[in-house]
Scaffold this motif. Structure first.
Motif, PDB file in Angstrom:
ATOM      1  N   PRO A 157      -1.451   6.311  13.570  1.00  0.00           N
ATOM      2  CA  PRO A 157      -2.125   6.293  12.295  1.00  0.00           C
ATOM      3  C   PRO A 157      -1.013   6.116  11.100  1.00  0.00           C
ATOM      4  N   LEU A 158      -0.843   5.239   9.984  1.00  0.00           N
ATOM      5  CA  LEU A 158       0.092   4.932   9.101  1.00  0.00           C
ATOM      6  C   LEU A 158      -0.231   6.198   7.931  1.00  0.00           C
ATOM      7  N   PHE A 159      -1.506   6.076   7.470  1.00  0.00           N
ATOM      8  CA  PHE A 159      -2.025   6.938   6.179  1.00  0.00           C
ATOM      9  C   PHE A 159      -2.955   7.803   6.809  1.00  0.00           C
ATOM     10  N   LEU A 160      -3.010   9.229   5.912  1.00  0.00           N
ATOM     11  CA  LEU A 160      -3.827   9.818   5.863  1.00  0.00           C
ATOM     12  C   LEU A 160      -4.845   9.995   4.866  1.00  0.00           C
TER      13      LEU A 160
ATOM     14  N   GLU B 166       5.279   9.194  10.585  1.00  0.00           N
ATOM     15  CA  GLU B 166       5.339   7.978  11.337  1.00  0.00           C
ATOM     16  C   GLU B 166       5.311   6.831  10.235  1.00  0.00           C
ATOM     17  N   GLY B 167       4.217   6.824   9.312  1.00  0.00           N
ATOM     18  CA  GLY B 167       4.063   5.902   8.542  1.00  0.00           C
ATOM     19  C   GLY B 167       5.234   5.949   7.465  1.00  0.00           C
ATOM     20  N   ARG B 168       5.731   7.064   6.947  1.00  0.00           N
ATOM     21  CA  ARG B 168       7.020   6.933   6.209  1.00  0.00           C
ATOM     22  C   ARG B 168       8.231   6.364   6.756  1.00  0.00           C
TER      23      ARG B 168
ATOM     24  N   VAL C 137       1.017  -1.311  -0.094  1.00  0.00           N
ATOM     25  CA  VAL C 137      -0.036   0.037  -0.178  1.00  0.00           C
ATOM     26  C   VAL C 137       0.748   1.124   0.182  1.00  0.00           C
ATOM     27  N   ALA C 138       1.674   1.241   1.082  1.00  0.00           N
ATOM     28  CA  ALA C 138       2.790   2.325   0.929  1.00  0.00           C
ATOM     29  C   ALA C 138       3.429   2.731  -0.448  1.00  0.00           C
TER      30      ALA C 138
ATOM     31  N   VAL D 250      10.545  -1.378   7.342  1.00  0.00           N
ATOM     32  CA  VAL D 250       9.708  -2.652   6.987  1.00  0.00           C
ATOM     33  C   VAL D 250      10.484  -3.041   5.670  1.00  0.00           C
ATOM     34  N   THR D 251      10.423  -2.067   4.717  1.00  0.00           N
ATOM     35  CA  THR D 251      10.919  -2.280   3.360  1.00  0.00           C
ATOM     36  C   THR D 251      12.250  -2.881   3.428  1.00  0.00           C
TER      37      THR D 251
END
Length: 310
Positions: free
Chosen positions: A49-52, A63-65, A15-16, A71-72
């Motif tokens: 939250p990882l996404f807006l 935080e998601g970035r 998703v990211a 993770v990658t």
């Protein structure tokens, strides 16, 4: 050992990377609701939250970035470790490289790389500006900025600019300037009789390349100079190829045989831009055979083509 819900990590990575729940679902061959469930489960575990989400628009939070970066990297290392144990390790790399360096220097040499190292699958990621040094972008980079302490750097080229014209244009200049020998040295007064083709992207200002070139002699760029402006060196060089004036270019732009035959380097001084081109790779991956193979090949080609001394 306290771990996050492991099934959600490949879903989050997809998703990211794709910036889309629906595209991630298609890639992973699961439903979009399953993707949404995995992301919610991961966000619930992390408490962040990882996404807006705004309508159909999706964006990583800060935080998601940061989490995507970690993770990658972990998933890539896990994949490679598994391939090594299975005896199926692939030598595939993504190389981020500037468009002009790729088109004029690297791509013409790729057949030699493929013949010598057929086990290496190299994918090029074009970069028009300084790339962000991140595994989200590529596995390794050709860059002019040593911006990250987490990377190692190998010098390939120290850039200098020098004036060139087409071969026909040079014959015209010889006639008009009454030059009796190819060994004559041209003055700045000789050059300003002709249109100067300027590239904005080198110094990020109008006529910055020619201002720097004249400054080497202690002279300012004459106010009456005829300047033709281009955003990129590739465009200015093509204009010179079609007899439109004098362009400032560098060594890698003229590194193949056809270009060396089409252009004449004028007998004038050169100016160092201060840009240094490096091959960069993450220190944590410095033992990977594919990265070191590519590093050694790039250095050997830089030396052979005259970009770098031995």
């Amino acid at each position: 050992m306290k771990l996050p819900p492991l099934k959600s990590l490949p879903v989050f990575e997809a998703v990211a990377r794709l910036n889309s729940f629906s595209q991630a679902a298609r890639e992973l061959a699961i439903t979009q609701s399953a993707v949404s469930h995995q992301i919610k489960q991961l966000e619930s575990y992390l408490g962040e939250p990882l996404f807006l989400r705004s309508g159909r628009h999706l964006q990583l939070t800060e935080e998601g970035r940061q989490y995507q970066e970690a993770v990658t990297s972990v998933l890539l290392e896990l994949e490679k470790a598994s391939e090594r144990l299975l005896g199926q390790e692939k030598s595939s790399l993504r190389l981020s490289v500037y468009s002009s360096f790729a088109v004029r220097w690297l791509v013409p040499r790729l057949p030699y790389l493929q013949r010598r190292h057929p086990q290496l699958d190299l994918a090029l990621e074009m970069s028009s500006e300084n790339p962000v040094l991140s595994e989200r972008v590529a596995d390794c980079f050709i860059t002019i900025q040593k911006t990250s302490a987490a990377f190692d750097y190998e010098l390939l080229y120290e850039e200098q600019l020098f004036p060139v014209v087409s071969r026909d244009y040079w014959h015209r200049m010889q006639r008009e300037l009454q030059l009796d020998s190819d060994e004559v040295r041209l003055s700045t007064a000789d050059l300003i009789r002709y249109p100067l083709l300027s590239t904005h992207s080198i110094y990020q200002r109008t006529a910055g390349d020619w201002q720097a070139w004249f400054a080497v002699t202690g002279e300012p760029l004459p106010s009456g100079a005829r300047l033709q402006h281009f955003s990129h060196m590739l465009l200015a060089l093509e204009a010179a190829r079609f007899h439109q004036g004098i362009a400032l270019t560098n060594d890698y732009m003229l590194s193949n045989q056809k270009d060396s035959g089409d252009f004449v380097r004028l007998p004038c001084h050169a100016v160092a831009t201060g840009d240094h081109f490096y091959f960069a790779w993450k220190q944590a991956r410095r033992r990977e055979a594919a990265i070191q193979l590519l590093r050694r090949w790039l250095v050997s080609q830089a030396i052979t083509s005259g970009l770098r001394s031995g």
